[in-house]
Enzyme design. Structure first.
Site, PDB file in Angstrom:
ATOM      1  N   LYS A   1      -7.574  -1.281   6.722  1.00 51.09           N
ATOM      2  CA  LYS A   1      -8.269  -2.133   5.786  1.00 51.09           C
ATOM      3  C   LYS A   1      -9.845  -2.038   6.213  1.00 51.09           C
ATOM      4  CE  LYS A   1      -7.205  -6.734   3.951  1.00 51.09           C
ATOM      5  NZ  LYS A   1      -6.430  -7.912   4.169  1.00 51.09           N
TER       6      LYS A   1
ATOM      7  N   HIS B   1       0.945  -1.242  -0.058  1.00 51.01           N
ATOM      8  CA  HIS B   1       0.046   0.053  -0.006  1.00 51.01           C
ATOM      9  C   HIS B   1       0.984   1.324  -0.013  1.00 51.01           C
ATOM     10  CE1 HIS B   1       0.864   0.569   4.336  1.00 51.01           C
ATOM     11  NE2 HIS B   1       0.403  -0.631   4.468  1.00 51.01           N
TER      12      HIS B   1
ATOM     13  N   LYS C   1      -6.439   7.537   9.799  1.00 48.95           N
ATOM     14  CA  LYS C   1      -5.407   6.397   9.616  1.00 48.95           C
ATOM     15  C   LYS C   1      -5.876   5.421   8.538  1.00 48.95           C
ATOM     16  CE  LYS C   1      -3.664   2.650  12.448  1.00 48.95           C
ATOM     17  NZ  LYS C   1      -2.864   2.202  13.051  1.00 48.95           N
TER      18      LYS C   1
ATOM     19  N   CYS D   1       2.175  -8.849  22.597  1.00 45.00           N
ATOM     20  CA  CYS D   1       1.137  -8.101  21.494  1.00 45.00           C
ATOM     21  C   CYS D   1       1.299  -9.055  20.295  1.00 45.00           C
ATOM     22  CB  CYS D   1       1.402  -6.770  21.240  1.00 45.00           C
ATOM     23  SG  CYS D   1       0.460  -6.394  19.947  1.00 45.00           S
TER      24      CYS D   1
ATOM     25  N   HIS E   1       3.995   1.440   2.287  1.00 47.60           N
ATOM     26  CA  HIS E   1       4.846   0.448   1.833  1.00 47.60           C
ATOM     27  C   HIS E   1       5.812   1.216   0.403  1.00 47.60           C
ATOM     28  CE1 HIS E   1       2.400  -2.903   3.092  1.00 47.60           C
ATOM     29  NE2 HIS E   1       3.366  -2.693   4.118  1.00 47.60           N
TER      30      HIS E   1
ATOM     31  N   HIS F   1      -1.813  -1.428  17.982  1.00 46.66           N
ATOM     32  CA  HIS F   1      -2.911  -2.278  17.628  1.00 46.66           C
ATOM     33  C   HIS F   1      -4.076  -2.153  18.493  1.00 46.66           C
ATOM     34  CE1 HIS F   1       0.837  -3.865  16.118  1.00 46.66           C
ATOM     35  NE2 HIS F   1       0.217  -4.266  15.047  1.00 46.66           N
TER      36      HIS F   1
ATOM     37  N   CYS G   1      -1.891  -2.096  23.484  1.00 46.38           N
ATOM     38  CA  CYS G   1      -0.814  -1.727  22.705  1.00 46.38           C
ATOM     39  C   CYS G   1      -1.071  -0.425  22.056  1.00 46.38           C
ATOM     40  CB  CYS G   1      -0.615  -2.846  21.494  1.00 46.38           C
ATOM     41  SG  CYS G   1       0.428  -2.523  20.590  1.00 46.38           S
TER      42      CYS G   1
ATOM     43  N   CYS H   1       2.299  -6.902  17.244  1.00 49.40           N
ATOM     44  CA  CYS H   1       3.812  -6.364  17.021  1.00 49.40           C
ATOM     45  C   CYS H   1       4.855  -7.705  17.080  1.00 49.40           C
ATOM     46  CB  CYS H   1       4.165  -5.684  18.335  1.00 49.40           C
ATOM     47  SG  CYS H   1       3.324  -4.182  18.492  1.00 49.40           S
TER      48      CYS H   1
HETATM   49  N1  MSP Z   1       8.674  -6.875   8.834  1.00 50.73           N
HETATM   50  C1  MSP Z   1       8.633  -6.035   9.598  1.00 50.73           C
HETATM   51  C2  MSP Z   1       9.985  -5.326   9.041  1.00 50.73           C
HETATM   52  C3  MSP Z   1      11.195  -5.929   9.175  1.00 50.73           C
HETATM   53  S1  MSP Z   1      12.736  -5.200   8.869  1.00 50.73           S
HETATM   54  C4  MSP Z   1      13.850  -6.011   9.408  1.00 50.73           C
HETATM   55  C5  MSP Z   1       7.595  -4.983   9.247  1.00 50.73           C
HETATM   56  N2  MSP Z   1       6.930  -5.086   8.091  1.00 50.73           N
HETATM   57  S2  MSP Z   1       5.598  -4.044   7.616  1.00 50.73           S
HETATM   58  O1  MSP Z   1       4.986  -4.673   6.654  1.00 50.73           O
HETATM   59  O2  MSP Z   1       4.709  -3.869   8.660  1.00 50.73           O
HETATM   60  O3  MSP Z   1       6.216  -2.891   7.037  1.00 50.73           O
HETATM   61  C6  MSP Z   1       6.402  -1.691   8.028  1.00 50.73           C
HETATM   62  C7  MSP Z   1       6.913  -0.725   7.223  1.00 50.73           C
HETATM   63  O4  MSP Z   1       6.244  -0.485   6.128  1.00 50.73           O
HETATM   64  C8  MSP Z   1       7.052   0.670   8.041  1.00 50.73           C
HETATM   65  O5  MSP Z   1       8.220   0.791   8.792  1.00 50.73           O
HETATM   66  C9  MSP Z   1       7.109   1.640   6.732  1.00 50.73           C
HETATM   67  O6  MSP Z   1       8.273   1.592   6.185  1.00 50.73           O
HETATM   68  C10 MSP Z   1       5.963   1.068   5.667  1.00 50.73           C
HETATM   69  N3  MSP Z   1       4.559   1.506   6.239  1.00 50.73           N
HETATM   70  C11 MSP Z   1       3.787   0.828   6.685  1.00 50.73           C
HETATM   71  N4  MSP Z   1       2.512   1.699   6.781  1.00 50.73           N
HETATM   72  C12 MSP Z   1       2.881   3.168   6.636  1.00 50.73           C
HETATM   73  C13 MSP Z   1       2.147   4.093   6.589  1.00 50.73           C
HETATM   74  N5  MSP Z   1       0.776   4.290   7.146  1.00 50.73           N
HETATM   75  N6  MSP Z   1       2.972   5.386   6.510  1.00 50.73           N
HETATM   76  C14 MSP Z   1       4.257   5.231   6.066  1.00 50.73           C
HETATM   77  N7  MSP Z   1       5.124   3.853   6.066  1.00 50.73           N
HETATM   78  C15 MSP Z   1       4.416   2.875   6.509  1.00 50.73           C
HETATM   79  O7  MSP Z   1       7.255  -4.095  10.026  1.00 50.73           O
END
Ligand code: MSP
Length: 646
Positions: free
Chosen positions: A297, A17, A294, A125, A20, A145, A142, A128
């Site tokens: 989904k 999304h 925020k 959690c 990412h 979450h 948390c 997390c």
């Molecule tokens: N798998 C772990 C990371 C391991 S790294 C060794 C993880 N994955 S995640 O799919 O949840 O990705 C988190 C990351 O996605 C955030 O740190 C950020 O880079 C990005 N984002 C997810 N949602 C976001 C927003 N709403 N806004 C900005 N970035 C965000 O955590």
């Protein structure tokens, strides 16, 4: 110099999304920027595939965790090229080489007595995938979450993180750039001002099997973070691959604030225990919200990068997110904001400058970059040269410190100045007077030269638009291999270079209409796929036309010869007749006085001789024998009849 830049590896329990996409666009932009500075760059992204969340998502989907991970990992991999993101490596934590190295590291840290076995009771959690401390909870939940963690007591393996607390504090304090922006550095230091607990790094296989087995006890698998963080090393061939030697000392990680603690505390202490030097910099950004809400989904407002690219094109999407977010703070996405940026910054400021400059070079200088007459430079010209050179150095400084919005602001200052330069010099007036030919050629040279430098600095941000600009300026291959040092100086355009006017960089978008997607190579196929997905869906407009109201049933009677129908008189608040097919589920007596929901603006229709002015809403339930039951939809009895449902 060398640069090694990484994104987090994304969990494969959700499709890519905007969040990412943002982190990965930032990382790609930085990677391209460092290449532009002449660096040897390695850019890595990938997917995090072990752990409880993935095992549960796969189970809910009825497939094995590996099949599930393969599918979602592929969709991350396929999303990046559509955003012009070009990683050098895409790592998966299920790659056998990664698994082997994680096990080697576990053994090594265990052998030096930094891992021990113990019993632990803590607040876990699941979202997390870690134990939380009391201090982290907000109202017992948390904070990320919004759920209370579960108390779990079990025997597990622990990493002696506490042993490295003092070292970490000292390292952060003596390296101001280690964690940026500063607010996150302060947050970590404040967390470290309390005693650091050891980190539970195993999960019993009785609870979870989808993980890497501990090499010294196969009743346990590794905690997902201990596995995931190590990707940054395995992706460059740690411990003895040549790329590890080449890149590790230059490692920079990009993350959002949600995973600050694992990156700023677990990871450096793990590296210390392994005898590996810490990474160089950690860049932490804020969160993208949507219309100030925020993204989630359950709210249904998740923004998919593929849809954005289809609507606005890749350059606009990249420019928008980089220009709109101050790195480190939260930002809000809205359709209005992206259209505004496209119309004003891209179509108007940059696009117009580009097309009118090239048109004039075409018309007055026969499609070639003219010779400037250096002896004739005036203050206006010198101001522009100074502004361009100042912009290049400010751009370099801001890009380097991840202030992309400020870097772009500097570039747009020059774009504004160039647009004014055109108006002040009025080439169309100069062209009327042959004695001012030299001045005209100098002005046109200035435009070509400024555009060349713009194409150079915009390349990391908007690779496609910058390539189009370079091509139209007759600079294709030349700019491709240029660096900021070699090409970022004023005066390097070669007179005589042929240019190609007539290109539009960015179309203007209509704010009110739904945008037509920009033409794309496989737009036909994509449109069909989208139409297929949208079959059966209605638009907001269509839904908005429906008038739903609360009504009270004031009378009900059977209709002769129709065993399914009842004639209802409802007040909403005016009385009307509605014929409803509920006679086999309700007796007239059961209905009188009840509040129901009706469609109030349906065209009247005659049923068994009675005109029905609307429709009553009911839920249809099928029991295990396949028998249907209708239950009238209702609202609380305190709502006045006639109230609109919106
Ligand atoms: N798998 C772990 C990371 C391991 S790294 C060794 C993880 N994955 S995640 O799919 O949840 O990705 C988190 C990351 O996605 C955030 O740190 C950020 O880079 C990005 N984002 C997810 N949602 C976001 C927003 N709403 N806004 C900005 N970035 C965000 O955590």
């Amino acid at each position: 110099m060398t640069t090694y830049i990484t994104t987090p590896i994304y969990y494969v329990n959700a499709m890519p999304h905007l969040g990412h996409a943002y982190t990965t666009i930032v990382t790609d932009t930085y990677s391209r920027f460092r290449k532009l500075c002449g660096d040897d760059v390695r850019f890595q992204t990938g997917t995090d595939e072990h752990g409880e969340k993935i095992a549960q998502a796969a189970e809910a989907d009825g497939v094995s965790p590996k099949e599930y991970a393969d599918r979602i990992s592929e969709s991350f991999r396929n999303t990046w090229p559509s955003l012009a993101i070009a990683p050098d490596n895409f790592i998966r934590t299920t790659d056998p080489a990664h698994v082997r190295t994680v096990q080697q590291i576990l053994q090594q840290v265990y052998d030096r007595d930094d891992i021990y076995f113990s019993e632990y009771t803590g607040l876990y959690c699941q979202g997390c995938e870690r134990f939380l401390t009391d201090k982290e909870l907000v109202d017992g939940n948390c904070p990320d979450h919004q759920k209370p963690p579960k108390e779990i007591a079990e025997q597990n393996y622990f990493f002696r993180m506490s042993r490295y607390q003092e070292w970490l504090i000292d390292h952060i304090q003596s390296n101001p750039e280690f964690i940026t922006p500063e607010r996150y550095r302060n947050e970590v230091l404040s967390f470290l001002s309390e005693p650091l607990e050891d980190l539970c790094i195993s999960r019993p296989t009785s609870r979870l099997t989808w993980g890497i087995p501990l090499p010294f006890d196969n009743n346990f698998v590794t905690y997902v973070w201990f596995d995931a963080l190590i990707n940054y090393l395995t992706g460059i061939g740690y411990p003895d691959g040549p790329d590890f030697q080449r890149y590790w000392s230059a490692a920079e990680h990009v993350i959002a604030k949600d995973i600050l603690k694992p990156h700023a505390i677990y990871w450096p202490t793990m590296l210390k225990a392994m005898g590996v030097e810490p990474y160089k910099r950690l860049h932490v950004h804020g969160y993208w919200n949507v219309d100030e809400t925020k993204m989630s989904k359950s709210i249904g407002n998740v923004i998919r990068p593929g849809e954005l690219v289809e609507l606005y094109g890749v350059d606009t999407v990249r420019y928008f997110v980089l220009r709109e977010m101050s790195f480190g703070l939260d930002a809000s996405f809205s359709t209005e904001a992206i259209i505004e940026r496209q119309n004003s910054d891209l179509a108007n400021d940059l696009g117009n400058l580009f097309s009118r400059s090239l048109t004039m070079i075409g018309k007055y200088a026969d499609n070639t970059v003219p010779e400037p007459y250096k002896g004739l430079l005036n203050d206006l010209d010198r101001d522009l040269i100074n502004a361009v050179e100042h912009m290049v150095s400010e751009y370099r400084r801001n890009m380097n410190s991840f202030n992309f919005n400020l870097a772009l602001r500097e570039v747009w200052k020059v774009i504004g100045m160039m647009n004014r330069f055109i108006v002040t010099n009025a080439p169309w007036e100069l062209a009327k007077d042959t004695s001012r030919e030299k001045r005209l050629m100098t002005v046109l040279y200035f435009l070509a030269e400024s555009l060349r430098i713009l194409a150079l600095v915009l390349r990391p941000v908007m690779p496609d638009a910058a390539a189009k600009m370079a091509e139209a300026l007759g600079l294709g291959a030349e700019l491709e291999n240029a660096t900021l040092d070699t090409a970022g100086k004023w005066g390097l355009s070669t007179p005589g270079t042929r240019i190609a006017p007539g290109q539009q960089l960015f179309p203007r978008l209509d704010k009110k209409k739904k945008q037509a997607p920009p033409p794309q190579k496989d737009a036909g196929r994509k449109n069909k796929e989208r139409e297929k997905k949208e079959e059966g869906l209605i638009t907001f407009d269509q839904f908005g036309k429906m008038e739903l109201r609360v009504a009270r049933i004031v009378a009900a009677e059977k209709i002769a010869k129709a065993d399914k129908l009842l004639k209802l008189t409802v007040a909403a608040p005016e009385e009307r007749t509605i014929v409803a097919g509920i006679a086999q589920h309700y007796t007239p007596e059961q209905l009188i006085g009840r509040l129901v929901l009706i469609v109030a603006n349906l065209k009247p229709a005659k049923l068994m001789g009675v005109t029905s002015q609307g429709m009553v809403l009911a839920a249809k339930e099928t029991d295990e024998n396949g028998k249907e039951r209708l239950v009238l939809a209702t609202v609380a009895d305190t709502i006045a009849p006639g109230s609109k449902i919106s």
